[in-house]
Write an enzyme that holds these catalytic residues in place. Structure first.
Site, PDB file in Angstrom:
ATOM      1  N   THR A   4       0.805  -1.224   0.000  1.00 45.53           N
ATOM      2  CA  THR A   4       0.000   0.000   0.000  1.00 45.53           C
ATOM      3  C   THR A   4       0.839   1.276   0.000  1.00 45.53           C
ATOM      4  OG1 THR A   4      -0.175   0.018   2.424  1.00 45.53           O
ATOM      5  CG2 THR A   4      -1.872  -1.196   1.204  1.00 45.53           C
ATOM      6  N   TYR A  26       4.261   6.022   4.402  1.00 50.91           N
ATOM      7  CA  TYR A  26       3.501   6.009   3.151  1.00 50.91           C
ATOM      8  C   TYR A  26       2.389   7.068   3.250  1.00 50.91           C
ATOM      9  CZ  TYR A  26       5.660   1.395   2.391  1.00 50.91           C
ATOM     10  OH  TYR A  26       6.543   0.353   2.234  1.00 50.91           O
ATOM     11  N   GLY A  80       1.525  -4.111  -5.411  1.00 50.46           N
ATOM     12  CA  GLY A  80       1.040  -2.751  -5.216  1.00 50.46           C
ATOM     13  C   GLY A  80      -0.104  -2.439  -6.153  1.00 50.46           C
TER      14      GLY A  80
END
Length: 327
Positions: A20, A57, A280
């Protein structure tokens, strides 16, 4: 979907996990909350039982989206939840490595809150911090495990020597290196070390930032803060050479297995050892090919042909070193 046990823990995961990083938006040109949540739920619907994220992230965005998707969908108990720790951006001077005990504790509590959970299944040091003794870092994570706040411990981007030192202070179950058909440095050390030590590999970048998806052309451009603007693989003339390799690999996959190059690339990662391939995705449709991964293997003649294609098209493959945060 194929499953694998993670190290010596009691965790069992699908051999394809959802990565992610892109969902967080940072270095990927932004994020779309509704689409990201739909992607996470679509992954679970397709049999993926591991979701890997990290605080950095999107500086909390990815973890928040993962937490919201799992909580609102009642999915928390269906997945192995993996996140990371050990990067610091709080001084406003970019992202730096920081594994001091107080930073790890603060990150743990923030991650638990963002992920809307009481326990993180797999907690991983994102990058080694050479200013903090590895034994101290390992002991801190072992304390978290004894407190019941994490279930298993992993490291990411560690060398075998660093893992040896780390393992002197805690049980290590997993290691997360970059690994794909175009980035294979870990075959020289980390892969054999993991096999000998009983570690499970969560390999990130299985599709090499979309290069192995089969969907890119030489006219593709990258905007905003997209990290592919600085990835040398995506700069001419190397980009064209990699695309030629992808084209030949796709032709091989379709003629021999009636599969796409994407399926070939992920299957290749899974066939290398005790690996989980992190896939991903930013949209649900980017997971449509997940069902093409199981039920077949690459035979030796095919593996040899893959090596020949790589040697012919990209004889000087590049490492992913450009992604490393500063010491």
């Amino acid at each position: 979907m194929e499953t694998i046990e993670i190290g010596q823990s009691d965790l069992k995961s699908s051999r394809v996990g959802l990565g992610t990083w892109a969902i967080g938006g940072w270095q990927w040109g932004g994020t779309d909350e509704a689409q990201s949540i739909a992607t996470i739920r679509a992954a679970v619907e397709r049999g993926i039982t591991l979701v890997d994220t990290a605080p950095v992230y999107g500086f909390g965005t990815s973890e928040e989206l993962v937490g919201k998707a799992l909580a609102e969908g009642g999915l928390r108990d269906k997945i192995v939840l993996a996140t990371k720790v050990g990067l610091d951006w709080t001084d406003g001077d970019g992202v730096k490595r920081n594994s001091k005990p107080e930073r790890l504790r603060a990150e743990l509590e923030d991650s638990l809150r963002r992920l809307q959970t009481d326990t993180i299944d797999l907690y991983q040091i994102h990058w080694p911090d050479h200013r903090t003794p590895l034994e101290e870092t390992a002991a801190t994570l072992e304390t978290f495990r004894k407190e019941g706040k994490i279930r298993a411990i992993g490291v990411s981007n560690f060398s075998p020597a660093q893992m040896d030192t780390f393992r002197s202070a805690c049980r290590l179950d997993a290691v997360q290196p970059p690994y794909n058909l175009f980035e294979r440095e870990m075959e020289a050390d980390v892969l054999p070390y993991a096999k000998d030590s009983g570690l499970t590999l969560l390999t990130y970048g299985a599709l090499c930032r979309g290069l192995l998806s089969g969907k890119m052309s030489k006219d593709r451009t990258f905007e905003g803060d997209d990290l592919r603007q600085t990835d040398p693989k995506f700069q001419s003339p190397r980009f064209e050479a990699y695309l030629e390799a992808v084209s030949e690999l796709d032709r091989l996959a379709r003629e021999r297995f009636d599969r796409s190059v994407l399926a070939l690339a992920v299957r290749w990662v899974l066939d290398q050892g005790p690996t989980i391939a992190l896939w991903g995705a930013r949209r649900p449709d980017q997971l449509d090919a997940v069902g093409d991964i199981d039920g077949w293997r690459l035979d030796d003649p095919t593996k040899a042909e893959i090596e020949a294609i790589l040697a012919r098209c990209v004889p000087d493959q590049l490492a992913p070193d450009f992604m490393a945060p500063p010491e």
